[in-house]
Design a protein around this motif. Structure first.
Motif, PDB file in Angstrom:
ATOM      1  N   UNK A 181       0.859  -1.186  -0.074  1.00  0.00           N
ATOM      2  CA  UNK A 181      -0.103   0.012   0.133  1.00  0.00           C
ATOM      3  C   UNK A 181       1.030   1.214  -0.062  1.00  0.00           C
ATOM      4  N   UNK A 182       1.236   1.827  -1.110  1.00  0.00           N
ATOM      5  CA  UNK A 182       2.067   2.934  -1.419  1.00  0.00           C
ATOM      6  C   UNK A 182       1.393   4.214  -1.578  1.00  0.00           C
ATOM      7  N   UNK A 183       0.050   4.109  -1.278  1.00  0.00           N
ATOM      8  CA  UNK A 183      -0.931   5.378  -1.367  1.00  0.00           C
ATOM      9  C   UNK A 183      -0.358   6.350  -0.243  1.00  0.00           C
ATOM     10  N   UNK A 228       1.758   6.830  -5.442  1.00  0.00           N
ATOM     11  CA  UNK A 228       1.346   8.103  -4.697  1.00  0.00           C
ATOM     12  C   UNK A 228       2.440   8.597  -3.891  1.00  0.00           C
ATOM     13  N   UNK A 229       3.016   7.911  -3.015  1.00  0.00           N
ATOM     14  CA  UNK A 229       3.982   8.136  -2.105  1.00  0.00           C
ATOM     15  C   UNK A 229       5.196   8.940  -2.685  1.00  0.00           C
ATOM     16  N   UNK A 230       5.637   8.219  -3.637  1.00  0.00           N
ATOM     17  CA  UNK A 230       6.881   8.725  -4.644  1.00  0.00           C
ATOM     18  C   UNK A 230       6.264  10.187  -5.127  1.00  0.00           C
ATOM     19  N   UNK A 231       5.020  10.245  -5.730  1.00  0.00           N
ATOM     20  CA  UNK A 231       4.671  11.095  -6.358  1.00  0.00           C
ATOM     21  C   UNK A 231       4.507  12.403  -5.312  1.00  0.00           C
ATOM     22  N   UNK A 246      12.361   0.326  -7.465  1.00  0.00           N
ATOM     23  CA  UNK A 246      10.951   0.450  -8.312  1.00  0.00           C
ATOM     24  C   UNK A 246      10.706   1.453  -9.034  1.00  0.00           C
ATOM     25  N   UNK A 247      11.290   2.607  -8.715  1.00  0.00           N
ATOM     26  CA  UNK A 247      11.230   3.967  -9.514  1.00  0.00           C
ATOM     27  C   UNK A 247      12.265   4.850  -8.979  1.00  0.00           C
ATOM     28  N   UNK A 248      12.807   5.747  -9.938  1.00  0.00           N
ATOM     29  CA  UNK A 248      13.704   6.850  -9.277  1.00  0.00           C
ATOM     30  C   UNK A 248      13.601   8.026 -10.186  1.00  0.00           C
ATOM     31  N   UNK A 249      13.633   9.212  -9.495  1.00  0.00           N
ATOM     32  CA  UNK A 249      13.764  10.500 -10.422  1.00  0.00           C
ATOM     33  C   UNK A 249      14.472  11.338  -9.466  1.00  0.00           C
ATOM     34  N   UNK A 250      15.152  12.178 -10.379  1.00  0.00           N
ATOM     35  CA  UNK A 250      16.108  13.216  -9.892  1.00  0.00           C
ATOM     36  C   UNK A 250      15.363  14.780 -10.047  1.00  0.00           C
ATOM     37  N   UNK A 251      15.707  15.601  -9.109  1.00  0.00           N
ATOM     38  CA  UNK A 251      14.992  16.884  -9.476  1.00  0.00           C
ATOM     39  C   UNK A 251      16.365  17.454  -9.875  1.00  0.00           C
ATOM     40  N   UNK A 252      16.464  17.839 -11.229  1.00  0.00           N
ATOM     41  CA  UNK A 252      17.625  18.337 -11.764  1.00  0.00           C
ATOM     42  C   UNK A 252      17.688  20.011 -11.929  1.00  0.00           C
ATOM     43  N   UNK A 311      13.870   8.299  -4.551  1.00  0.00           N
ATOM     44  CA  UNK A 311      13.881   6.870  -5.256  1.00  0.00           C
ATOM     45  C   UNK A 311      12.887   6.110  -4.255  1.00  0.00           C
ATOM     46  N   UNK A 312      12.253   5.130  -4.837  1.00  0.00           N
ATOM     47  CA  UNK A 312      11.559   4.142  -4.298  1.00  0.00           C
ATOM     48  C   UNK A 312      12.510   2.853  -4.311  1.00  0.00           C
TER      49      UNK A 312
END
Length: 749
Positions: free
Chosen positions: A376-378, A421-424, A459-465, A479-480
């Motif tokens: 549950x990653x909401x 959702x939590x990553x978002x 599971x997923x990873x984003x960088x703020x650039x 990152x997740x």
């Protein structure tokens, strides 16, 4: 729409036809044509026609122009030979030679025109402005060092690369950023803050994988022994060649761009082969370089006088949180989700530090580990950020060669572009944090990691650039990380770092059990056994059941191990996969973790660049430097200036300063008597948002830094006005209409 052939015919008709001359090479030879164009060639006409109908992308334009440039150079070579032959033959008349020479000049002019267009494309792709970016960067750095925001450490001894000291204004900016980080994340999200040691035992970093994998590839100058990062040398060569060599063929340009795109994924062998192929040498001496080899970036030490307990200076703060999970979970009432946060120093022994505060050997990290049920990653507050719209750069856009696009965060999560959702939610909160500091929204993007950048467990990873004069710089990673870290420390320490969900009634559950046969895996993979085991255990149910079916039907299966960067063959003797039914009173599981990690020094440097601008002095004879820091992060919130050296004015200034101190507002008082314009300029250069000028005993003026507008305020109201605008309770526009505008030229610059 016009047909391409019609457009081509019209262009060709307009530009003119080829001019052909015949001349005899020798008495015995047949007549040989010398052909040259007084106007652009048919290929150029065709390109122009196509471009009119289908405007090409920037990369396609560059490719087309490079091809045209190569064709034009070939035509020039042919025409030059023709001119030489005509002159040497002695048979051609002067008019034919003159015509051939004129045609050669025309071709060279066309080549020059194509070069100008190509240069413009290269500049717009970022090569461009390398000179202007360097000038801007140097202006910023000179101002920062002169005003003591930061300076090289140990300067009187020549300094040490990658180490910097923060001066008074730099310390203030840093503390303001960190204070806002605590308020924005720790307090707003009710996080548990910890503070762990920088010195870390080897066993902890062995479990996390840092001892074995925290490396960069290094090369050495074979004569002097000077070390360089191999990927940096190759990257610099590719970028410099693309920017400066206009004669580069389209194929070679495409090859160099491809290398830049996959640089992080090149093995040491591939990297070494490219360095040799391109003849890259040591930048300082031009000496040959060694083959690339891995260098661990951690500073090693020993704990205790015996030296028997090896340790390292931590390369990140996260491991201190993971090893404390069990106690933090208990402190939180054994409830998920919860987050732990830490601000602290981290250390990386960079091979060749450069880019100032962007790549250093000691730096401040602010990291969050948000522990959540993997099923549950909401997030209950996701709706608060779902409507945010900003530049996002998903991997699909990257691999197709497109640019980042504005996208609503809610849409990105609902479409599965952002994993959950939590990553978002944390991506949205990071966006608000950075833009509140003063980072330009148009030069901030969130880039998703490509498949070859992702760890096998992520599971997923984003960088703020953030874009600055050095290009797009990763400043925050979100990152997740799945359950990898807690599992790794559970395996190494023997302490179960797990969470519990109690059932109201016992449940019969079907559990996936993956049992690697370590003996067989060890025989097959030897030193790589651990990475194969980790990858097998990290499989999700779908992948595991597919492997089970293939092993039962074929006896073996190809399996990708991300940490090895290749496929391996798994046989049915190496792993047992099954589902078991059990009655359980509670569910015991390893939590997943969402990790936002902030490089504070990088954020601050980008903030410096985004805040810096120049404006002409009142006389227009010089450019004045200004930092447009928001009051939130400004090192000094206001200055107090008596207009002239006058005892009464100075007493009022002291009275205001005491009031500001009681209100907790940082300020600076200046009674030097220097002209008010110069005092304004000095504090603008420090980014001070407000200046109080004492020109009466009952009221004063307050000047806003960027607009230079002033209002008149009674002495007893000054500190309350400054407090409300610096703390964000009101804006400058809010207070302007409440107080009379001051327009006297006596305090103007």
């Amino acid at each position: 729409m016009h047909h391409p052939r019609l457009i081509l015919r019209n262009i060709y008709k307009t530009l003119g036809s080829p001019i052909v001359h015949y001349s005899s090479q020798s008495p015995s030879s047949s007549l040989k044509p010398y052909c040259f164009f007084s106007k652009p060639s048919i290929s150029l006409c065709r390109t122009l026609a196509t471009n009119l109908l289908h405007p090409p992308s920037m990369d396609h334009k560059e490719t087309s122009l490079r091809q045209l440039l190569a064709e034009k150079q070939a035509a020039i070579d042919v025409q030059a030979d023709s001119v030489r032959d005509l002159k040497a033959s002695g048979a051609a008349d002067k008019s034919a030679i003159d015509a051939a020479v004129e045609a050669l000049k025309g071709l060279k002019m066309e080549k020059s025109s194509i070069e100008e267009q190509l240069q413009a494309i290269v500049r717009s792709n970022g090569g461009d402005s390398s000179a202007s970016r360097e000038v801007f960067r140097q202006s910023v750095i000179n101002t920062l060092e002169r005003k003591l925001f930061y300076v090289p450490s140990f300067k009187i001894y020549g300094g040490v690369a990658g180490l910097y000291d923060y001066g008074p204004p730099g310390c203030a900016v840093k503390q303001n950023v960190l204070a806002f980080w605590r308020q924005h994340f720790v307090l707003n999200e009710n996080m548990l803050e910890v503070d762990c040691p920088c010195v870390t035992p080897e066993v902890v970093l062995k479990a996390s994988g840092h001892v074995d994998k925290f490396t960069d590839l290094m090369v050495k100058d074979e004569k002097t022994g000077t070390c360089y990062r191999a990927d940096h040398l190759l990257k610099d060569f590719c970028k410099e060649t693309l920017e400066k060599d206009l004669s580069l063929s389209a194929e070679k340009a495409a090859e160099l761009k491809h290398i830049l795109a996959v640089l992080d994924d090149l093995s040491s062998e591939e990297l070494g082969a490219k360095i040799k192929e391109y003849g890259i040498t040591a930048p300082d001496t031009k000496n040959p370089l060694s083959d690339p080899y891995p260098f661990n970036l951690m500073f090693q030490t020993s704990i205790g006088p015996s030296g028997l307990m090896p340790g390292f200076m931590r390369p990140e703060t996260a491991q201190g949180i993971f090893v404390n999970f069990k106690d933090l979970y208990y402190y939180n009432g054994n409830k998920l989700p919860f987050a732990a946060a830490q601000i602290g120093q981290a250390f990386r022994n960079e091979i060749s530090p450069r880019q100032g505060l962007l790549r250093v050997r000691e730096f401040t990290l602010a990291e969050i580990e948000h522990f959540v049920d993997p099923q549950d990653k909401s997030h209950r507050k996701f709706r608060d950020v779902a409507s945010l719209e900003f530049l996002m750069f998903p991997r699909e856009l990257q691999v197709s060669g497109k640019s980042a696009q504005k996208m609503a965060l809610g849409e990105a999560v609902s479409k599965g572009i952002v994993n959950n959702e939590t990553l978002g939610y944390f991506i949205g909160r990071v966006y608000i944090f950075l833009t509140s500091l003063g980072i330009d929204k148009e030069r901030l993007r969130f880039r998703q990691h490509l498949a070859n950048e992702m760890a096998h467990y992520a599971a997923d990873c984003w960088d703020a650039e953030i874009e600055c004069s050095f290009g797009w710089i990763e400043c925050v990673g979100i990152a997740d990380r799945s359950a990898y870290d807690l599992r790794a420390h559970t395996d190494k320490s023997g302490v179960a770092l797990v969470a519990h969900e109690k059932y109201a009634e016992p449940r019969e559950v079907e559990k996936l059990v993956i049992t690697p046969v370590k003996k067989e895996l060890g025989l097959a993979f030897k030193g790589n056994q651990k990475m194969v085991v980790e990858a097998l255990e990290a499989m999700d149910e779908k992948e595991a059941m597919e492997m089970k079916a293939n092993l039962e039907s074929k006896g073996e299966v190809e399996f990708n191990v991300c940490t090895l960067g290749k496929n391996v063959t798994i046989t049915n003797k190496m792993v047992a996969i099954k589902k078991e039914k059990k009655k359980e009173h509670q569910r015991v599981f390893t939590p997943s973790v969402i990790e936002p990690s902030f490089g504070i020094g990088r954020i601050i440097y980008c903030l410096y660049e985004h805040s810096f601008y120049t404006r002409p002095s009142k006389g227009g004879d010089e450019q004045l430097n200004v930092f447009r820091f928001p009051p939130l992060v400004a090192p000094i919130k206001c200055t107090v200036f008596p207009l002239v050296q006058n005892q009464q004015y100075e007493e009022v200034a002291e009275q205001i300063a005491k009031s500001l101190t009681l209100s907790g507002i940082s300020h600076k008082i200046d009674t030097t008597g220097t002209s008010i314009g110069k005092r304004y300029a000095r504090t603008d250069e420090l980014g001070v948002p407000f200046a109080i000028t004492v020109d009466k005993t009952t009221s004063v003026t307050i000047r806003e830094r960027d607009s230079k507008q002033q209002i008149r305020v009674n002495v007893d109201e000054v500190s309350s006005v400054i407090k409300e605008v610096t703390e964000g309770q009101s804006t400058w526009a809010d207070v302007q209409w409440r107080f009379p505008t001051h327009s006297s030229t006596s305090t103007d610059e």
